[in-house]
Design an enzyme around this catalytic site. Structure first.
Site, short mmCIF file in Angstrom:
data_model
loop_
_atom_site.label_atom_id
_atom_site.label_comp_id
_atom_site.label_asym_id
_atom_site.label_seq_id
_atom_site.Cartn_x
_atom_site.Cartn_y
_atom_site.Cartn_z
N PHE A 1 2.48 -9.15 -52.73
CA PHE A 1 3.20 -7.74 -52.63
C PHE A 1 4.67 -7.66 -53.34
O PHE A 1 5.30 -8.72 -53.01
CB PHE A 1 3.24 -7.16 -51.41
CG PHE A 1 3.47 -5.70 -51.33
CD1 PHE A 1 2.29 -4.71 -51.28
CD2 PHE A 1 4.77 -5.08 -50.99
CE1 PHE A 1 2.64 -3.40 -51.14
CE2 PHE A 1 4.95 -3.79 -50.73
CZ PHE A 1 4.00 -3.05 -50.88
N ASP B 1 3.92 -12.84 -44.11
CA ASP B 1 3.89 -11.42 -43.80
C ASP B 1 2.65 -10.96 -43.27
O ASP B 1 1.54 -11.25 -43.75
CB ASP B 1 3.89 -10.80 -45.26
CG ASP B 1 4.44 -9.13 -45.47
OD1 ASP B 1 3.64 -8.64 -44.72
OD2 ASP B 1 4.85 -8.90 -46.35
N TYR C 1 3.50 0.99 -40.07
CA TYR C 1 2.98 2.27 -40.19
C TYR C 1 1.43 2.07 -40.66
O TYR C 1 0.90 3.09 -40.93
CB TYR C 1 3.71 3.18 -41.22
CG TYR C 1 4.00 2.26 -42.48
CD1 TYR C 1 3.49 2.25 -43.32
CD2 TYR C 1 5.63 1.96 -42.56
CE1 TYR C 1 3.74 1.34 -44.51
CE2 TYR C 1 6.01 1.18 -43.75
CZ TYR C 1 5.13 1.17 -44.58
OH TYR C 1 5.48 0.12 -45.58
N LYS C 2 1.19 1.04 -40.68
CA LYS C 2 -0.38 0.66 -41.32
C LYS C 2 -1.19 0.61 -40.25
O LYS C 2 -1.41 1.77 -39.56
CB LYS C 2 -0.25 -0.53 -42.04
CG LYS C 2 0.48 -0.46 -43.47
CD LYS C 2 0.74 -1.67 -44.16
CE LYS C 2 1.57 -1.44 -45.48
NZ LYS C 2 1.99 -2.40 -46.18
N ARG D 1 -9.25 0.71 -53.00
CA ARG D 1 -9.28 -0.17 -51.58
C ARG D 1 -9.79 0.75 -50.58
O ARG D 1 -9.19 1.89 -50.44
CB ARG D 1 -7.82 -0.45 -51.37
CG ARG D 1 -7.33 -1.66 -51.11
CD ARG D 1 -5.89 -2.03 -50.82
NE ARG D 1 -5.06 -1.00 -50.61
CZ ARG D 1 -3.92 -1.09 -50.14
NH1 ARG D 1 -3.26 -2.54 -50.04
NH2 ARG D 1 -3.20 -0.30 -49.89
C1 LIG Z 1 3.15 -2.33 -47.10
C2 LIG Z 1 3.87 -3.80 -47.41
C3 LIG Z 1 4.96 -3.75 -47.46
C4 LIG Z 1 5.88 -2.60 -47.43
O1 LIG Z 1 7.42 -2.86 -47.33
P1 LIG Z 1 8.37 -1.53 -46.91
O2 LIG Z 1 9.57 -2.27 -46.63
O3 LIG Z 1 7.85 -1.00 -45.56
O4 LIG Z 1 7.97 -0.41 -47.92
C5 LIG Z 1 5.62 -5.07 -47.69
N1 LIG Z 1 4.88 -6.24 -47.89
C6 LIG Z 1 3.55 -6.00 -47.68
C7 LIG Z 1 2.54 -7.38 -48.09
C8 LIG Z 1 2.78 -4.75 -47.76
O5 LIG Z 1 1.70 -4.79 -47.59
#
Ligand SMILES: *Cc1c(COP(=O)(O)O)cnc(C)c1O
Length: 394
Positions: free
Chosen positions: A123, A197, A222-223, A369
């Site tokens: 990501f 992560d 939040y997911k 997705r």
């Molecule tokens: C959703 C996601 C993030 C989001 O990071 P934020 O700081 O909340 O914007 C980071 N890493 C991964 C792998 C994600 O899927």
């Protein structure tokens, strides 16, 4: 293939769907891996907090549990979702900020080692924070080019110069799930630290951080934890790591004695040293209801439904979207809770789908997705979603 109605009738977790707020104009919500739906209980919890805690306790609330709420939720999350004993998990800042703090602390805990390893497909925020810390500390980023990342790909790059390895347990695009215990053990044999992560795992796929010997982990709330837009993320710092953990944002609430207002920073003992400033209490409210619901339903049952939902989605896309390419693994043992299919025509149909109340997720350049949040998604929704995608393409 069983039909959706049969699968929904046989689903032991089906009754939990009613506990989520329904959006009147949404027919199929297939994006719970980007933003989970709110639980009705959270509406009451937020109102209750404002009225009976913030409104009536006022400043006294900080001494009545607010200050340590993030660590208390962290312990619940550790027990229910990520296999972590108490005292190693806390709610903190955004995932991005926690990545920065933990990556900085990890490379500083391996002085003399010159490389940070991350995969090219990770990501963006994970790659950017690694690149930022590497630039700050004069380190080299060593890229794993392969996707999906295998144990052999990691073995080929991790060695005596590796300070830290940063990987996503479940890939945000493909949902490919890495062999976290084997990769963690491999990195440790080379003397490197590992940060996982868990953004696309937590709440949908069980992890066992203590048993796997993980050093550090972060994840969104939040997911699949339904904490609401921008709810603060969690950090895991293993007990073993806490002895050498020193993060860069030295704030008063991560200090040993915040209220003595003393000169000179001395880090707090334990997991509290992850923190910097005043904890975002309101942002932590909704996730508590979801963690409680996950505990009630059980992570094993949730994973079983997640597998059934993704199997069903793949069977449907095979049948109804024959020209699209499945980008997710067919083997459920190495698949998270979403299914990605690629087709160059997808960009042109997203607004049509949204207008119809069909909400999947789009990832550039050409991926749809289907995020299948196990407690809030029905098999019927998956079928309506895939049928609508097929119809929009015609
Ligand atoms: C959703 C996601 C993030 C989001 O990071 P934020 O700081 O909340 O914007 C980071 N890493 C991964 C792998 C994600 O899927």
């Amino acid at each position: 293939m069983n039909d959706a109605a049969t699968l929904d009738t046989a689903d032991p977790l089906a009754s939990h769907r009613r506990k989520f707020l329904q959006s009147p104009d949404v027919i199929a919500y297939l994006d719970g891996n980007s933003l989970g739906r709110p639980l009705a209980a959270s509406v009451d919890r937020v109102a209750e907090f404002m009225r009976d805690q913030w409104g009536s306790r006022l400043i006294r609330g900080w001494d009545e549990g607010w200050m340590t709420r993030g660590q208390a939720i962290g312990d619940d999350l550790g027990r229910v979702c990520i296999g972590a004993a108490p005292g190693q998990t806390t709610i903190g800042d955004s995932t991005t900020v926690l990545l920065y703090k933990l990556i900085r602390a990890a490379v500083d805990a391996r002085p003399g080692r010159t490389e940070v390893v991350i995969d090219r497909g990770n990501f963006p925020t994970d790659r950017y924070t690694v690149e930022g810390v590497a630039a700050e500390r004069g380190l080299t980023v060593r890229w794993i080019e392969a996707a999906p990342v295998t144990v052999a790909d990691v073995a080929a790059v991790v060695g005596a110069t590796t300070a830290l390895l940063v990987l996503s347990h479940v890939d945000y695009r493909s949902a490919h799930m890495l062999d976290a215990p084997a990769i963690t053990a491999l990195a440790h044999r080379a003397g490197a630290l590992v940060l996982w992560d868990l953004c696309h795992s937590v709440g949908a796929v069980p992890t066992w951080l203590d048993a796997w010997g993980v050093d550090l982990a972060v994840g969104c709330t939040y997911k699949y934890l339904n904490g609401g837009p921008g709810s603060p993320a969690f950090a895991y710092v293993s007990t073993a790591m806490q002895g050498i953990f020193r993060q860069p944002i030295q704030g008063w609430l991560g200090s040993r004695h915040p209220f003595t207002m003393a000169h000179g920073f001395e880090p707090a003992p334990g997991i509290r040293s992850v923190l910097s400033g005043t904890p975002p209490l309101i942002g932590m409210l909704a996730m508590q209801d979801m963690i409680a619901l996950i505990e009630e339903a059980g992570m094993a049952a949730i994973r079983a439904k997640s597998v059934a939902l993704t199997e069903f989605a793949i069977a449907l896309t095979d049948e109804l979207l024959p020209d699209a390419t499945l980008a997710s693994p067919r083997d459920c043992a190495v698949r998270g809770s979403h299914v990605t299919v690629n087709d160059d025509r997808f960009t042109s149909i997203m607004s049509t789908l949204w207008k119809q109340g069909i909400i999947p997720d789009f990832r550039t350049p050409n991926g749809i997705r289907l995020g299948l949040s196990p407690l809030s998604t029905s098999f019927a929704e998956v079928e309506m979603g895939v049928r609508a995608i097929a119809a929009a393409l015609r």
